[in-house]
Motif scaffolding. Structure first.
Motif, PDB file in Angstrom:
ATOM      1  N   PRO A   1       5.007  59.511  25.066  1.00 46.04           N
ATOM      2  CA  PRO A   1       4.397  60.792  24.697  1.00 46.04           C
ATOM      3  C   PRO A   1       2.877  60.764  24.687  1.00 46.04           C
ATOM      4  O   PRO A   1       2.246  61.815  24.522  1.00 46.04           O
ATOM      5  CB  PRO A   1       4.948  61.026  23.295  1.00 46.04           C
ATOM      6  CG  PRO A   1       5.191  59.661  22.745  1.00 46.04           C
ATOM      7  CD  PRO A   1       5.597  58.816  23.916  1.00 46.04           C
ATOM      8  N   TYR A   2       2.284  59.582  24.843  1.00 43.28           N
ATOM      9  CA  TYR A   2       0.823  59.484  24.837  1.00 43.28           C
ATOM     10  C   TYR A   2       0.261  59.471  26.260  1.00 43.28           C
ATOM     11  O   TYR A   2      -0.802  60.038  26.518  1.00 43.28           O
ATOM     12  CB  TYR A   2       0.391  58.214  24.096  1.00 43.28           C
ATOM     13  CG  TYR A   2       0.909  58.169  22.681  1.00 43.28           C
ATOM     14  CD1 TYR A   2       0.309  58.920  21.673  1.00 43.28           C
ATOM     15  CD2 TYR A   2       2.033  57.401  22.356  1.00 43.28           C
ATOM     16  CE1 TYR A   2       0.793  58.897  20.375  1.00 43.28           C
ATOM     17  CE2 TYR A   2       2.525  57.368  21.060  1.00 43.28           C
ATOM     18  CZ  TYR A   2       1.909  58.122  20.077  1.00 43.28           C
ATOM     19  OH  TYR A   2       2.403  58.098  18.796  1.00 43.28           O
ATOM     20  N   ARG A   3       0.957  58.843  27.179  1.00 42.24           N
ATOM     21  CA  ARG A   3       0.476  58.717  28.559  1.00 42.24           C
ATOM     22  C   ARG A   3       1.293  59.540  29.532  1.00 42.24           C
ATOM     23  O   ARG A   3       0.990  59.563  30.718  1.00 42.24           O
ATOM     24  CB  ARG A   3       0.500  57.239  28.973  1.00 42.24           C
ATOM     25  CG  ARG A   3      -0.305  56.339  28.024  1.00 42.24           C
ATOM     26  CD  ARG A   3      -0.005  54.871  28.254  1.00 42.24           C
ATOM     27  NE  ARG A   3      -0.681  54.003  27.295  1.00 42.24           N
ATOM     28  CZ  ARG A   3      -0.214  53.715  26.084  1.00 42.24           C
ATOM     29  NH1 ARG A   3       0.932  54.243  25.671  1.00 42.24           N
ATOM     30  NH2 ARG A   3      -0.886  52.933  25.274  1.00 42.24           N
ATOM     31  N   LEU A   4       2.361  60.172  29.029  1.00 41.07           N
ATOM     32  CA  LEU A   4       3.251  61.009  29.828  1.00 41.07           C
ATOM     33  C   LEU A   4       3.808  60.249  31.035  1.00 41.07           C
ATOM     34  O   LEU A   4       3.902  60.777  32.140  1.00 41.07           O
ATOM     35  CB  LEU A   4       2.541  62.292  30.268  1.00 41.07           C
ATOM     36  CG  LEU A   4       2.173  63.257  29.131  1.00 41.07           C
ATOM     37  CD1 LEU A   4       1.478  64.491  29.664  1.00 41.07           C
ATOM     38  CD2 LEU A   4       3.430  63.659  28.342  1.00 41.07           C
TER      39      LEU A   4
ATOM     40  N   PRO B   1      11.013  77.699  28.409  1.00 39.80           N
ATOM     41  CA  PRO B   1       9.600  78.087  28.337  1.00 39.80           C
ATOM     42  C   PRO B   1       8.833  77.091  27.481  1.00 39.80           C
ATOM     43  O   PRO B   1       9.250  76.774  26.370  1.00 39.80           O
ATOM     44  CB  PRO B   1       9.648  79.471  27.680  1.00 39.80           C
ATOM     45  CG  PRO B   1      11.069  79.945  27.854  1.00 39.80           C
ATOM     46  CD  PRO B   1      11.901  78.711  27.841  1.00 39.80           C
ATOM     47  N   GLY B   2       7.706  76.593  28.020  1.00 36.03           N
ATOM     48  CA  GLY B   2       6.964  75.536  27.341  1.00 36.03           C
ATOM     49  C   GLY B   2       6.528  75.899  25.936  1.00 36.03           C
ATOM     50  O   GLY B   2       6.738  75.144  24.997  1.00 36.03           O
TER      51      GLY B   2
ATOM     52  N   TYR C   1      16.204  68.204  23.676  1.00 32.58           N
ATOM     53  CA  TYR C   1      14.988  67.448  23.365  1.00 32.58           C
ATOM     54  C   TYR C   1      15.192  66.840  21.987  1.00 32.58           C
ATOM     55  O   TYR C   1      15.515  67.558  21.027  1.00 32.58           O
ATOM     56  CB  TYR C   1      13.760  68.360  23.369  1.00 32.58           C
ATOM     57  CG  TYR C   1      12.486  67.688  22.901  1.00 32.58           C
ATOM     58  CD1 TYR C   1      11.724  66.915  23.771  1.00 32.58           C
ATOM     59  CD2 TYR C   1      12.055  67.815  21.569  1.00 32.58           C
ATOM     60  CE1 TYR C   1      10.553  66.299  23.341  1.00 32.58           C
ATOM     61  CE2 TYR C   1      10.896  67.202  21.138  1.00 32.58           C
ATOM     62  CZ  TYR C   1      10.146  66.439  22.025  1.00 32.58           C
ATOM     63  OH  TYR C   1       9.001  65.821  21.598  1.00 32.58           O
ATOM     64  N   GLN C   2      15.041  65.517  21.887  1.00 35.86           N
ATOM     65  CA  GLN C   2      15.248  64.847  20.601  1.00 35.86           C
ATOM     66  C   GLN C   2      13.932  64.758  19.852  1.00 35.86           C
ATOM     67  O   GLN C   2      12.940  64.234  20.366  1.00 35.86           O
ATOM     68  CB  GLN C   2      15.829  63.449  20.820  1.00 35.86           C
ATOM     69  CG  GLN C   2      16.144  62.726  19.518  1.00 35.86           C
ATOM     70  CD  GLN C   2      16.911  61.435  19.748  1.00 35.86           C
ATOM     71  OE1 GLN C   2      17.857  61.391  20.524  1.00 35.86           O
ATOM     72  NE2 GLN C   2      16.488  60.369  19.074  1.00 35.86           N
TER      73      GLN C   2
ATOM     74  N   ALA D   1       5.394  68.720  23.134  1.00 39.17           N
ATOM     75  CA  ALA D   1       6.787  68.543  23.542  1.00 39.17           C
ATOM     76  C   ALA D   1       7.018  69.133  24.927  1.00 39.17           C
ATOM     77  O   ALA D   1       7.746  68.557  25.753  1.00 39.17           O
ATOM     78  CB  ALA D   1       7.716  69.209  22.522  1.00 39.17           C
ATOM     79  N   ALA D   2       6.382  70.276  25.208  1.00 39.85           N
ATOM     80  CA  ALA D   2       6.543  70.906  26.521  1.00 39.85           C
ATOM     81  C   ALA D   2       6.012  69.998  27.625  1.00 39.85           C
ATOM     82  O   ALA D   2       6.617  69.899  28.708  1.00 39.85           O
ATOM     83  CB  ALA D   2       5.828  72.248  26.535  1.00 39.85           C
ATOM     84  N   ALA D   3       4.906  69.309  27.381  1.00 38.99           N
ATOM     85  CA  ALA D   3       4.344  68.401  28.384  1.00 38.99           C
ATOM     86  C   ALA D   3       5.264  67.200  28.599  1.00 38.99           C
ATOM     87  O   ALA D   3       5.430  66.712  29.727  1.00 38.99           O
ATOM     88  CB  ALA D   3       2.957  67.944  27.948  1.00 38.99           C
ATOM     89  N   GLN D   4       5.875  66.719  27.523  1.00 38.34           N
ATOM     90  CA  GLN D   4       6.825  65.603  27.647  1.00 38.34           C
ATOM     91  C   GLN D   4       8.026  66.015  28.497  1.00 38.34           C
ATOM     92  O   GLN D   4       8.475  65.259  29.371  1.00 38.34           O
ATOM     93  CB  GLN D   4       7.289  65.166  26.257  1.00 38.34           C
ATOM     94  CG  GLN D   4       6.180  64.627  25.372  1.00 38.34           C
ATOM     95  CD  GLN D   4       6.626  64.506  23.923  1.00 38.34           C
ATOM     96  OE1 GLN D   4       7.802  64.307  23.632  1.00 38.34           O
ATOM     97  NE2 GLN D   4       5.679  64.648  22.995  1.00 38.34           N
TER      98      GLN D   4
END
Length: 442
Positions: A110-113, A263-264, A83-84, A64-67
């Motif tokens: 969420p897979y390829r950002l 914070p991630g 964030y949903q 989720a943090a990367a998204q």
């Protein structure tokens, strides 16, 4: 000869029904159309957002943090608002960020950002329809106008029932169904009466469950609850024009506060803690405004399913939880009413019933306009002529006072109308004659 007091009351009801109908007709048609569209929000939004919900998974889903990081990179200078929580595989992440006083929804693969698209929250199609329905997109002044129209629609319905209630009726024709072979005049009269009888209770419920959103009535209700000691935390529904920075309902006790940087690791811990709880979707995770507690809330259209919790981002520990059943009974009553109003309380049947109510209200307005148009004298408004059938004035006075107490904007506008009718119109005989307001003899 002067009219008897009781018949004068009947004449007044007849006239106020006519005036209320003329005023309410365009509003009823507008609210019926926009309300019907909004009733089908789940189906419409699913169709509009299908490009973001049919992704082909490619490897593991990113954290989720990367998204969020990908979304923030596409919106420099923005801060995370919500964030949903994803509901299923193949679904894009929905990340709501704020920048320069505007909330934007960012869709992230969420897979390829990759950022798949963005949408300003206040300009999303169903949000626009909601604002058109509740405020004409004119802010709080629009909310006041919608509320006045709603209050006068209640008056129109109640006075209509009073005037049209079956008396010495022979059979059900003209009562439960229109007579189709008795000429156009009687046909439109029957359509108007029958639609009113069938829709009255549903329409009154629909209007009463919509009033908590109105700016004036919603604030009035809140003040009454404060005095009565029944206010139990922040309301779960907005009143008047909604703040673009807060979305559909105010969080953090209704105060606009800047969200800090997220914070991630904290977000991922909160996601891991929330997933097993099975909270009704969509689930929104909002970062702390201070401290370490994240606010997690269900935004389910069926409000009785909603839950609000807080989670410590540093540990992932659940620090508080409040379900719908924990709210004050007044909040629960309003929640049930709003869910029914939006067509979400009992699924497809609720949507169909709401649509039928809107169609009957539109029929009531169109048939009323047809009756007026066919009977109006040339060059005059064509208000009802004076009648002499006796009715009970005391009950009418009590009902008017009760309505004025329950709906203060109705009382205020009725007071202005009465003052204009009694004090100002006599000074303009031409206007009085055009309105069909014949002089009343003592």
């Amino acid at each position: 000869m002067a009219a008897a007091p009781a018949s004068r009351w009947y004449n007044a009801v007849w006239r106020w029904h006519f005036y209320a109908g003329l005023f309410c007709m365009p509003f009823v048609l507008w609210l019926a159309a926009t309300g019907t569209i909004y009733l089908w929000k789940p189906q419409i939004e699913a169709w509009l957002e299908r490009p973001y919900d049919t992704l082909t998974p490619a490897g593991p889903r990113a954290s989720a943090a990367a998204q969020v990081k990908a979304a923030m990179a596409a919106m420099p200078g923005a801060t995370l608002h919500k964030y949903q929580l994803p509901e299923r595989p193949g679904e894009a992440a929905r990340i709501i960020v704020g920048r320069k006083g505007i909330e934007t929804r960012v869709y992230v693969d969420p897979y390829r950002l990759r950022v798949l698209g963005t949408a300003t929250e206040s300009e999303r199609p169903l949000r626009v329809v909601s604002d058109l329905h509740g405020t004409f997109r004119a802010g709080n002044p629009g909310s006041y106008l919608v509320e006045i129209a709603a209050c006068w629609t209640v008056t129109m319905l109640l006075t209509g029932l009073y005037l049209w209630w079956p008396r010495r009726a022979r059979g059900l024709g003209g009562v439960l169904y229109p007579r189709l072979r008795s000429g156009k005049r009687l046909f439109w009269r029957d359509v108007h009466a029958v639609a009113g009888i069938w829709v009255a209770v549903l329409a009154l419920l629909l209007i009463s469950t919509g009033l908590p959103w109105a700016k004036f009535w919603g604030s009035y209700f809140k003040e009454v609850r404060t005095v009565a000691g029944t206010l139990d935390g922040p309301q779960d529904w907005p009143t008047g024009a909604r703040n673009a920075m807060l979305g559909d309902h105010a969080e953090h006790a209704g105060m606009t506060m800047a969200h800090g940087a997220a914070p991630g690791g904290d977000l991922d811990r909160v996601v891991a803690a929330v997933y097993p709880l099975g909270i009704a979707p969509p689930v929104l995770l909002a970062p702390p405004t201070r401290g370490t507690e994240w606010t997690v809330s269900s935004d389910a259209a069926d409000r009785p399913q909603r839950t609000s919790i807080t989670v410590d981002g540093t540990t992932g520990a659940l620090t508080s939880r409040r379900d719908f059943a924990d709210r004050h009974w007044l909040d629960r009553a309003v929640g049930y009413g709003i869910a029914a109003h939006e067509g979400a309380l009992f699924g497809l049947a609720n949507q169909l019933l709401g649509t039928l109510t809107a169609l009957l209200l539109a029929t009531l307005s169109v048939s009323g306009a047809a009756i007026w148009w066919r009977r109006r004298p040339q060059g005059l408004l064509g208000a009802p002529i004076a009648l002499s059938r006796p009715r009970y004035g005391t009950m009418l006075i009590a009902l008017v006072l009760l309505l004025a107490l329950a709906m203060p904007l109705f009382g205020a506008t009725l007071g202005l109308a009465v003052v204009a009718d009694w004090l100002l119109l006599p000074r303009w005989p031409g206007l009085r004659r055009w309105l069909g307001r014949a002089p009343i003899r003592a």
